[in-house]
Design an enzyme around this catalytic site. Structure first.
Site, PDB file in Angstrom:
ATOM      1  CG  HIS A  92     -37.746 -13.571 -35.239  1.00  0.00           C
ATOM      2  ND1 HIS A  92     -37.754 -14.302 -34.470  1.00  0.00           N
ATOM      3  CD2 HIS A  92     -36.340 -12.809 -34.349  1.00  0.00           C
ATOM      4  CE1 HIS A  92     -36.844 -14.384 -33.451  1.00  0.00           C
ATOM      5  NE2 HIS A  92     -36.304 -13.713 -33.631  1.00  0.00           N
TER       6      HIS A  92
ATOM      7  CB  SER B 268     -48.166 -17.129 -65.969  1.00  0.00           C
ATOM      8  OG  SER B 268     -49.202 -16.807 -66.336  1.00  0.00           O
TER       9      SER B 268
ATOM     10  CE  LYS C 237     -46.757 -14.454 -61.487  1.00  0.00           C
ATOM     11  NZ  LYS C 237     -47.521 -15.346 -60.480  1.00  0.00           N
TER      12      LYS C 237
ATOM     13  CD  GLU D 206     -41.130 -20.619 -57.897  1.00  0.00           C
ATOM     14  OE1 GLU D 206     -42.706 -21.012 -57.754  1.00  0.00           O
ATOM     15  OE2 GLU D 206     -41.039 -19.855 -59.078  1.00  0.00           O
TER      16      GLU D 206
END
Ligand code: ARG
Length: 466
Positions: A165, A286, A292, A299
């Site tokens: 979980h 970024s 970043k 991804e």
């Protein structure tokens, strides 16, 4: 063999019975050459084998075979050099190549299509193509597995929280987590190998749908092309694409696995988890936020999973309404299949490079495990060994966890007196089982996280992928 003396103005190979030219939109709409030219190599391989068989059974002469063979080999060279001119008017890869052959070697080229049809030809080409690509993918999986083992070997003692979980559950070693990944794609390897058996069956000889009246030797052609078997039914051979669907289903499962790992890598490399560092070369920045470092590679793999699932559904749907035998619908098999192959190979390459380069942040993983009361189950098991029923032990440990939370401590930081306040069965020896090392070492059965057993699992895995 003699050829028709009639001179034809059209480039089309089938318009003898037509009285007007194809509408230019229809020509473009029905053409597949823009994408099926990928099959050129396999089309030529199949044609050479077919011609060799035609010569062996006496349908063409050995001179004719020699001319066909060298003509096709020259065409292949042109295709590979990017010098071949593809024509939409010639519809697909098959007719482009056959036409070019006749331009090159004259009327002998017109004998090549004896005893076959584009229907069995295209089914053969796709199977040859897919067999080759499956072999590439299988190699890619093995490379990735070997990278996993390299990283796992270095992390037999690296303790991290095992989660359920997404909450801290029990301590595990990082190598054990990595070996779960290994097992997942090992099954993918198995599935693709099994699928390859059903891909490697030769449709050639089915001709348009019913077979051919020429005395062909299908087994000879199959041997020449490395097929294990010939198809048993001509209608089935030209029309079904279940082998491609099966491949895409196996591909979808493989992508599902890569996508799950991607999700973990993305989470782990976030400042909130901070379990790993992905080397800079696998990340991008970024354009607006200078701080970043984004995990673009995982991804994108997670994102590409969607198109592979989509391709599977496309082809399932293409097939579901088709009566026997071949229908033009089948031309729609190619783009989803090619896209699946390309996507899979790209994602495997990305992962094979990236996984062994992961840098685990050992201290952070350990601290995260200490924060989550990961040894609560060990304390429960300890009480059971002291003669308390599991349910009562569960209750006792629950109360101790609540007390530890209140004091901002780990279970191992409670004093013996505090521990005994909930159960007098707790003795001094409890502290050895409350350590993270004690917890992982205790799970020392096959499939468990004890470092010794994981080391053994790695050795077995190494042998398997050799
Ligand atoms: N381009 C076609 C395909 O990909 C080749 C087979 C065409 N056969 C036919 N009868 N129109 O399926």
């Amino acid at each position: 063999m003699q050829t028709d003396f009639v001179t034809r103005n059209s480039t089309k190979l089938w318009d003898g019975r037509f009285s007007e030219a194809t509408d230019s939109f229809v020509e473009a709409f029905t053409a597949s050459v823009s994408f099926d030219q990928v099959l050129a190599k396999y089309d030529i391989e199949g044609s050479i084998a077919h011609a060799t068989m035609l010569e062996a059974v006496g349908i063409i002469t050995s001179n004719e075979l020699a001319a066909i063979k060298s003509g096709l080999e020259e065409i292949l060279q042109d295709v590979e050099a990017g010098d071949f001119e593809w024509s939409v008017a010639l519809e697909d890869v098959h007719m482009n190549i056959e036409h070019a052959l006749t331009v090159r070697i004259g009327d002998v080229g017109k004998t090549l299509h004896t005893g076959r049809s584009r229907n069995d030809q295209v089914a053969t080409d796709i199977r040859l193509y897919l067999r080759h690509e499956i072999d590439q993918i299988l190699t890619g999986i093995r490379q990735l597995q070997s990278g996993i083992l390299d990283l796992a070997e270095k992390n037999l003692e690296t303790i991290m929280p095992g989660l359920t979980h997404l909450q801290v559950a029990q301590p595990i070693v990082f190598a054990h987590h990595l070996m779960a990944w290994f097992e997942m794609i090992d099954r993918d390897h198995e599935r693709l190998l099994d699928c390859r058996k059903r891909v490697n069956v030769m449709p050639l000889g089915a001709a348009a749908l019913a077979g051919t009246s020429f005395p062909i030797d299908r087994k000879l052609t199959a041997r020449l092309l490395g097929f294990d078997k010939i198809s048993a039914n001509s209608l089935d051979a030209v029309s079904d694409r279940d082998f491609a669907i099966e491949f895409m289903a196996a591909a979808s499962l493989l992508m599902m696995h890569l996508s799950r790992w991607s999700e973990e890598l993305i989470l782990w490399s976030s400042p909130q988890f901070d379990y790993i560092e992905l080397p800079d070369r696998f990340c991008t920045g970024s354009s607006i936020m200078p701080q970043k470092k984004n995990p673009d590679v995982p991804e994108l793999v997670r994102g590409k999973t969607g198109r592979v699932y989509g391709s599977l559904i496309s082809l399932l749907t293409v097939m579901k309404g088709q009566p026997l035998a071949y229908n033009k619908d089948n031309q729609e098999d190619k783009e989803p299949l090619f896209d699946t192959v390309i996507t899979l190979l790209l994602c495997l390459t990305a992962f094979a490079d990236m996984i062994p380069a992961i840098i685990p942040k050992v201290e952070n993983m350990r601290n995260a495990t200490l924060r989550g009361y990961a040894t609560a189950t060990d304390l429960t098991d300890y009480l059971v060994r002291q003669g308390i029923t599991f349910r009562d032990a569960h209750d006792v440990v629950g109360k101790l966890v609540a007390q530890a939370i209140k004091e901002g401590k780990d279970l191992s930081e409670l004093s013996l007196a505090e521990l005994r306040s909930e159960s007098p069965s707790i003795e001094k020896d409890v502290f050895t089982i409350l350590t993270l090392e004690g917890s992982v070492q205790a799970r020392n059965h096959p499939g468990g996280t004890a470092p010794k057993l994981v080391a053994k699992a790695i050795r077995v895995a190494r042998k398997k992928i050799r």
